[in-house]
Design a protein around this motif. Structure first.
Motif, short mmCIF file in Angstrom:
data_model
loop_
_atom_site.label_atom_id
_atom_site.label_comp_id
_atom_site.label_asym_id
_atom_site.label_seq_id
_atom_site.Cartn_x
_atom_site.Cartn_y
_atom_site.Cartn_z
N ALA A 197 -6.56 15.58 -11.29
CA ALA A 197 -5.61 14.73 -10.59
C ALA A 197 -6.30 13.50 -10.01
CB ALA A 197 -4.94 15.51 -9.46
N ALA A 198 -5.53 12.42 -9.93
CA ALA A 198 -6.01 11.18 -9.32
C ALA A 198 -4.84 10.49 -8.63
CB ALA A 198 -6.62 10.26 -10.38
N GLU A 199 -5.18 9.67 -7.64
CA GLU A 199 -4.17 8.86 -6.93
C GLU A 199 -4.68 7.43 -6.85
OE1 GLU A 199 -2.39 12.27 -3.93
OE2 GLU A 199 -3.68 10.71 -3.10
N ALA A 200 -3.74 6.49 -6.90
CA ALA A 200 -4.10 5.07 -6.79
C ALA A 200 -3.09 4.35 -5.91
CB ALA A 200 -4.14 4.42 -8.17
N GLU A 201 -3.60 3.49 -5.07
CA GLU A 201 -2.77 2.57 -4.27
C GLU A 201 -3.11 1.17 -4.76
OE1 GLU A 201 -3.60 3.36 -0.18
OE2 GLU A 201 -2.69 5.34 -0.25
N ILE A 202 -2.11 0.47 -5.26
CA ILE A 202 -2.32 -0.84 -5.88
C ILE A 202 -1.56 -1.88 -5.05
CG2 ILE A 202 -2.09 -2.13 -8.04
CD1 ILE A 202 -1.73 0.73 -9.35
N HIS A 203 -2.24 -3.01 -4.72
CA HIS A 203 -1.64 -4.02 -3.83
C HIS A 203 -1.83 -5.42 -4.38
CE1 HIS A 203 -1.53 -0.96 -0.66
NE2 HIS A 203 -2.74 -0.62 -1.09
N MET A 204 -0.85 -6.27 -4.15
CA MET A 204 -0.95 -7.72 -4.39
C MET A 204 -0.82 -8.34 -3.01
SD MET A 204 -1.16 -10.45 -6.41
CE MET A 204 -0.61 -10.21 -8.07
N GLY A 205 -1.93 -8.40 -2.30
CA GLY A 205 -1.89 -8.88 -0.92
C GLY A 205 -0.97 -8.01 -0.10
N LYS A 206 -0.14 -8.63 0.73
CA LYS A 206 0.85 -7.89 1.50
C LYS A 206 2.23 -7.97 0.86
CE LYS A 206 -1.43 -8.26 5.95
NZ LYS A 206 -1.30 -8.61 7.36
N ALA A 207 2.31 -8.68 -0.26
CA ALA A 207 3.60 -8.93 -0.88
C ALA A 207 4.20 -7.71 -1.57
CB ALA A 207 3.49 -10.07 -1.89
N GLU A 208 3.37 -6.95 -2.27
CA GLU A 208 3.90 -5.81 -3.01
C GLU A 208 2.82 -4.75 -3.17
OE1 GLU A 208 6.46 -4.83 -7.03
OE2 GLU A 208 5.56 -6.78 -6.84
N SER A 209 3.23 -3.52 -3.19
CA SER A 209 2.30 -2.42 -3.43
C SER A 209 3.00 -1.33 -4.22
CB SER A 209 1.75 -1.86 -2.12
OG SER A 209 2.78 -1.28 -1.37
N ILE A 210 2.19 -0.51 -4.89
CA ILE A 210 2.70 0.59 -5.68
C ILE A 210 1.70 1.74 -5.57
CG2 ILE A 210 1.66 -0.35 -7.77
CD1 ILE A 210 3.91 0.86 -9.39
N THR A 211 2.19 2.96 -5.53
CA THR A 211 1.34 4.14 -5.48
C THR A 211 1.58 4.97 -6.73
OG1 THR A 211 1.40 4.19 -3.07
CG2 THR A 211 0.78 6.22 -4.17
N LEU A 212 0.51 5.38 -7.39
CA LEU A 212 0.60 6.23 -8.57
C LEU A 212 -0.12 7.53 -8.30
CD1 LEU A 212 -0.17 3.66 -11.42
CD2 LEU A 212 2.06 4.45 -10.63
N LYS A 213 0.46 8.64 -8.75
CA LYS A 213 -0.14 9.97 -8.60
C LYS A 213 -0.15 10.65 -9.96
CE LYS A 213 1.24 10.34 -3.82
NZ LYS A 213 1.84 11.15 -2.76
N ALA A 214 -1.33 10.74 -10.54
CA ALA A 214 -1.49 11.37 -11.85
C ALA A 214 -1.95 12.80 -11.65
CB ALA A 214 -2.49 10.58 -12.69
N TYR A 215 -1.01 13.71 -11.57
CA TYR A 215 -1.30 15.12 -11.35
C TYR A 215 -1.15 15.86 -12.68
CZ TYR A 215 -0.76 14.19 -6.33
OH TYR A 215 -0.90 13.71 -5.05
N GLY A 216 -2.23 15.98 -13.44
CA GLY A 216 -2.20 16.70 -14.70
C GLY A 216 -1.78 15.87 -15.90
N GLU A 217 -1.12 14.76 -15.67
CA GLU A 217 -0.72 13.87 -16.76
C GLU A 217 -0.73 12.43 -16.26
OE1 GLU A 217 4.12 14.18 -16.49
OE2 GLU A 217 3.06 15.66 -17.69
N ASP A 218 -0.71 11.49 -17.19
CA ASP A 218 -0.76 10.07 -16.82
C ASP A 218 0.44 9.69 -15.95
OD1 ASP A 218 -2.94 10.04 -18.45
OD2 ASP A 218 -2.09 8.72 -19.96
N ALA A 219 0.20 8.80 -15.00
CA ALA A 219 1.27 8.25 -14.15
C ALA A 219 1.46 6.79 -14.54
CB ALA A 219 0.90 8.37 -12.68
N HIS A 220 2.71 6.36 -14.58
CA HIS A 220 3.05 5.00 -14.97
C HIS A 220 3.89 4.35 -13.87
CE1 HIS A 220 1.76 6.02 -19.04
NE2 HIS A 220 2.44 7.14 -18.88
N GLY A 221 3.70 3.06 -13.68
CA GLY A 221 4.48 2.33 -12.71
C GLY A 221 4.52 0.85 -13.06
N THR A 222 5.59 0.19 -12.66
CA THR A 222 5.77 -1.23 -12.94
C THR A 222 6.09 -1.95 -11.65
OG1 THR A 222 6.65 -0.66 -15.11
CG2 THR A 222 7.04 -2.89 -14.34
#
Length: 115
Positions: free
Chosen positions: A66-91
């Motif tokens: 498993a892995a987790e990611a917090e992705i940010h574009m400054g303070k304008a936008e953020s997305i969190t992905l949690k890949a628990y056993g399989e790939d996680a996708h986000g847009t």
């Protein structure tokens, strides 16, 4: 000499059922859906990475796949992905970018074209 007591059929069924439930629980923790329930100490430290002008912080679990990611574009936008056993996708919506996080902590991104 006392006679040896043989386990009853009901006891044997209970033992088999307990073993199956234990195996299923261990599989759920190791491979995916229950990885979010693991203790905080099982997660490695956060590492920073930049992906297509986005700032990302990624951590990988040492007990589970498993892995987790917090992705940010400054303070304008953020997305969190949690890949628990399989790939996680986000847009993202502000700057259309599609991200993929694998359970081993690899983060990739691609810019989406707007028709």
């Amino acid at each position: 000499m006392p006679a040896l007591r043989r386990p009853s059929r009901v006891t044997a069924i209970h033992l088999v059922l307990a073993a199956v439930l234990l195996a299923a629980g261990a599989f759920a923790v190791r491979q995916g859906p229950a990885a979010g329930l693991l203790p905080e100490a099982t997660w490695g430290g956060w590492r920073s990475q930049e992906v297509l002008h986005w700032s990302a912080h990624i951590r990988v679990n040492t007990w589970a796949h498993a892995a987790e990611a917090e992705i940010h574009m400054g303070k304008a936008e953020s997305i969190t992905l949690k890949a628990y056993g399989e790939d996680a996708h986000g847009t993202t919506s502000m700057d259309p970018t599609a991200f993929t996080l694998t359970p081993d902590g690899k983060l990739t991104g691609r810019e989406l074209t707007i028709p």
